[in-house]
Design an enzyme around this catalytic site. Structure first.
Site, mmCIF file in Angstrom:
data_model
loop_
_atom_site.group_PDB
_atom_site.id
_atom_site.type_symbol
_atom_site.label_atom_id
_atom_site.label_comp_id
_atom_site.label_asym_id
_atom_site.label_seq_id
_atom_site.Cartn_x
_atom_site.Cartn_y
_atom_site.Cartn_z
ATOM 1 N N CYS A 86 4.876 -2.259 2.827
ATOM 2 C CA CYS A 86 5.419 -3.277 1.812
ATOM 3 C C CYS A 86 4.597 -4.595 1.792
ATOM 4 C CB CYS A 86 6.792 -3.771 1.916
ATOM 5 S SG CYS A 86 7.997 -2.490 1.882
ATOM 6 N N ILE A 129 0.931 -1.131 -0.142
ATOM 7 C CA ILE A 129 -0.003 0.023 -0.156
ATOM 8 C C ILE A 129 0.960 1.122 0.036
ATOM 9 C CG2 ILE A 129 -1.754 1.295 1.262
ATOM 10 C CD1 ILE A 129 -2.618 -1.384 2.410
ATOM 11 N N CYS A 156 11.641 -4.842 5.617
ATOM 12 C CA CYS A 156 11.289 -6.114 6.024
ATOM 13 C C CYS A 156 12.235 -7.036 6.148
ATOM 14 C CB CYS A 156 10.595 -6.454 4.481
ATOM 15 S SG CYS A 156 8.998 -5.573 4.174
ATOM 16 N N GLU A 170 5.634 -7.672 1.956
ATOM 17 C CA GLU A 170 6.065 -8.627 2.761
ATOM 18 C C GLU A 170 5.590 -8.389 4.144
ATOM 19 O OE1 GLU A 170 7.581 -6.595 0.574
ATOM 20 O OE2 GLU A 170 9.194 -7.868 -0.213
ATOM 21 N N CYS A 207 12.988 -5.165 1.077
ATOM 22 C CA CYS A 207 13.694 -3.970 1.573
ATOM 23 C C CYS A 207 14.386 -4.382 2.772
ATOM 24 C CB CYS A 207 12.603 -2.798 1.492
ATOM 25 S SG CYS A 207 11.570 -2.724 2.822
HETATM 26 ZN ZN LIG Z 1 9.734 -3.830 2.494
#
Ligand SMILES: [Zn+2]
Length: 125
Positions: free
Chosen positions: A53, A44, A89, A55, A86
């Site tokens: 994210c 989102i 995450c 994830e 990223c």
């Molecule tokens: Zn992420």
């Protein structure tokens, strides 16, 4: 293995503009836990960087069902390309369960890496 996760992630990709300030669904993630369950999430994106994210969303879905240990995970964009998680995450998943450092992640280059390999020099060790 990764084929099933790829298929489940593909099912929830659904790019949409929710408002003038928010959109989402361009990226989806699917993760498999030690129980064999698969959880999914979408990204989102909002103005002022309040989104999150795919994830992160998949991990929230997992936690909602009382699980913490991930075995493997993929993230895909709307064109079916695999994406690397990223840094946030990677750290987020590593803190949810100490065994998550051994989870496997399929990247765009076709290679599989453990979270430990993607998060070297971990401050928690
Ligand atoms: Zn992420």
């Amino acid at each position: 293995m990764f084929e099933k996760l790829t298929s489940e992630a593909s099912k929830v990709i659904n790019p949409k503009e929710y408002s003038r300030f928010a959109e989402g669904g361009q990226v989806a993630a699917a993760l498999e836990t030690v129980s064999g369950a698969i959880y999914t999430g979408i990204c989102i994106d909002t103005a002022c960087s309040m989104g999150f994210c795919a994830e992160h969303a998949a991990a929230a879905d997992m936690l909602k069902h009382g699980e913490t240990q991930v075995v493997r995970m993929v993230a895909l964009d709307k064109d079916g390309n695999y994406l690397s998680p990223c840094g946030r995450c990677r750290e987020f998943l590593s803190q949810l369960d100490e065994k998550n450092s051994e989870m496997e992640i399929l990247l765009a280059n076709g290679n599989v890496y453990t979270l430990r390999e993607l998060l070297p020099f971990d401050w928690k060790n």
